[in-house]
Motif scaffolding. Structure first.
Motif, PDB file in Angstrom:
ATOM      1  N   ALA A 348       0.850  -1.188   0.000  1.00 17.99           N
ATOM      2  CA  ALA A 348       0.000   0.000   0.000  1.00 17.99           C
ATOM      3  C   ALA A 348       0.887   1.240   0.000  1.00 17.99           C
ATOM      4  N   LEU A 382      -4.626   1.577   6.531  1.00 23.33           N
ATOM      5  CA  LEU A 382      -3.871   0.653   5.687  1.00 23.33           C
ATOM      6  C   LEU A 382      -3.192  -0.429   6.518  1.00 23.33           C
ATOM      7  N   VAL A 390       2.990  -1.008   4.320  1.00 24.07           N
ATOM      8  CA  VAL A 390       2.554   0.354   4.031  1.00 24.07           C
ATOM      9  C   VAL A 390       3.787   1.213   3.821  1.00 24.07           C
ATOM     10  N   VAL A 410       5.188   2.013   9.623  1.00 24.38           N
ATOM     11  CA  VAL A 410       5.106   2.449   8.239  1.00 24.38           C
ATOM     12  C   VAL A 410       6.508   2.757   7.734  1.00 24.38           C
TER      13      VAL A 410
END
Length: 545
Positions: A348, A382, A390, A410
């Motif tokens: 993502a 996400l 992510v 992330v």
């Protein structure tokens, strides 16, 4: 469920049964018809359209599939989001799959609308590999039928003491490999056998292997077996084992163990033996184990490493399906179905390098919602989805955004060309995605209503073989929006994008491969770019509360 042809004026809210090509664009089967769709049908001059309409006692196909899949799933299986009446179960890790045949048969006998398909019992599955699928054949199923299927699965699970479907991960990690040697034996034969066995074990996650070479004599081998210190012991003899009193089996007994089985009804693999010494399994390998090709010992070895019991009766039952010798394709299906689909690896990309030019000096991604900045809200949506990773793309001067994302898990990458526009952010995010990714999800960071369910619907819809190579989120009423998921075939094209139009050109060029995926509510169309838009959204949210 009511199914049949009706005038367009009566079709609103019903499910389109057959795809239709209209001047205004194609309407795909399975689409819930909106007022705008009905108007397009009337404008096209269609007198009747075939639709399905759920009755009060029916369950929507996706809800029904998800309910049955949850009832079916046991340990170490991941459930996909449902799409087009299908919910898939994937292996969470390398494992042996146990399938209760009676439970599956009972589930499939309840109602023809509800179907369950699985890999075979004891199939070896790789991580992310599909193990089972639940498919609702019509666009809905009777509530009573769905509940009856779930009840049948639960009843059988209580009776059998296990779930209808469960994955048993490979758990043992160490082994002793005893190799016997005869006078004049070529060293290359010994090496070849050891290498083949080590490769087999590595594929099962067994990496700590201690080799012991001894003379091909009962006493010498018995001493080696008694001193074995791994989770289990493998024996590969220099000469084929031909009787219970031969060197290998006799050594198990001489070491104080017991022989459970000599020989098996699988070819190749007949000359196997299985025993136990002090609670440690001992598996005598047939000579064909020197080859990497599948043989009966693989079936026993997989179960042992997965800590599944293997009895003499279990080995006797392997005769059905045990003719492997003249079937070159046999290794693929026994490996759990090498062609069985696997859950796609999805990266993502959170596109968060925009300059907030229309926010009158405020940063829209740092606007607080429920005590957290919007960029954090977007990242968590996400992270909580079925995306595998992510990657957040920020600009070179976005210190506050970077700080907000710290500690979330992330990966943050910088787009030094953020001023160029969205295309540069897509390129930067794509460059950071792993080479093995099957798809990337482009997610805008200024969409506060996007949640995990929206992302999961897109991942579940992705199926390049079915023509769904690009999956674009749509509102519940059918308006296209964001996020958008692109299969790997488009990575090169995405990597060449320029300007601030994002991936619009790719969507337009490949319209025939774009699947509009209905997602909850109107979230797919809600992005907030101005102070006025934020104020209106907050006011509406407060009013709804």
């Amino acid at each position: 469920m009511k199914f049949g042809a009706v005038p367009p004026a009566e079709a609103e809210g019903a499910v389109l049964a057959h795809s239709l090509a209209l001047p205004a664009g194609k309407l795909k089967k399975g689409r819930r018809l909106s007022a705008a769709d009905v108007a397009a049908l009337a404008q096209a001059g269609l007198a009747r359209v075939t639709v399905a309409r759920l009755e009060p006692d029916d369950i929507d196909e996706d809800a029904a599939a998800a309910q049955v899949a949850r009832a079916l799933a046991g340990p170490h299986l991941d459930l996909s989001a449902p799409f087009t009446g299908r919910a898939n179960l994937f292996a969470a890790e390398a494992a042996v799959l146990r399938v209760d045949d009676e439970a599956i048969a009972a589930a499939n006998a309840v109602d023809e609308a509800v179907t369950v398909a699985t890999l075979p019992d004891f199939a070896r599955v790789a991580p992310r590999q599909m193990a089972a699928t639940v498919k609702i054949i019509p666009y809905g199923a009777p509530r009573a039928a769905v509940e009856a299927v779930c009840a049948a699965l639960a009843s059988r699970a209580r009776q059998a003491g296990r779930a209808a479907l469960a994955a048993h991960p490979f758990a043992l990690r160490s082994a002793t490999l005893a190799l016997t040697v005869t006078p004049g034996m070529k060293p290359a034969l010994l090496t070849k056998g050891a290498d083949a066995v080590r490769a087999r074990l590595a594929g099962l996650g067994v990496t700590a292997v201690r080799e012991v070479e001894v003379a091909h004599e009962t006493g010498a081998l018995a001493a080696a077996l008694a001193g074995a210190d791994g989770d289990f012991t493998l024996v590969l003899t220099a000469s084929a084992t031909s009787d219970r009193l031969d060197v290998g089996p006799a050594a198990v007994v001489a070491a104080g163990g017991a022989l459970a089985r000599f020989g098996m009804p699988v070819d190749p693999g007949n000359l196997l033996f299985l025993g136990d010494i002090g609670g440690r399994p001992v598996l005598g390998l047939p000579g064909c184990a020197r080859s990497p090709k599948l043989n009966g010992a693989d079936w026993v070895l997989e179960r042992l490493v997965a800590r599944l019991p293997v009895t003499a009766a279990d080995i006797a039952a392997m005769g059905v399906g045990g003719l492997l010798k003249e079937i070159p394709s046999r290794p693929a299906p026994r490996a759990g179905g090498a062609t069985a689909p696997r859950r796609p690896l999805v990266a993502a990309l959170l596109l968060a390098a925009g300059a907030s030019r229309r926010m009158a000096g405020r940063d829209k991604l740092m606007e607080e919602i429920d005590g957290a900045p919007q960029i954090v809200r977007a990242a968590r949506a996400l992270l909580d989805s079925r995306a595998d990773m992510v990657i957040a793309v920020v600009g070179p001067a976005d210190a506050a955004r970077r700080a907000a994302l710290e500690g979330l898990g992330v990966r943050v990458v910088e787009n030094p060309l953020a001023a160029e526009g969205m295309a540069a952010s897509i390129r930067a995010g794509l460059a950071a995605a792993p080479a093995e990714a099957d798809a990337v999800l482009l997610a805008l960071a200024d969409m506060p209503e996007i949640g995990p369910a929206h992302v999961d619907r897109l991942i579940a819809a992705f199926d390049p073989e079915e023509g769904r190579a690009i999956c674009r989120a749509a509102t519940a009423s059918g308006a296209p929006g964001h996020p958008v998921l692109f299969g790997r075939r488009f990575f090169e094209t995405l990597g060449r994008l320029e300007g601030d139009a994002g991936a619009r050109a790719v969507l337009a060029e490949h319209a025939d491969l774009v699947e509009l995926v209905a997602t909850p509510g109107e979230a797919a169309a809600v992005d907030l770019d101005t102070p006025e838009a934020w104020a209106a959204w907050r006011a509406g949210r407060a009013g709804a509360a």
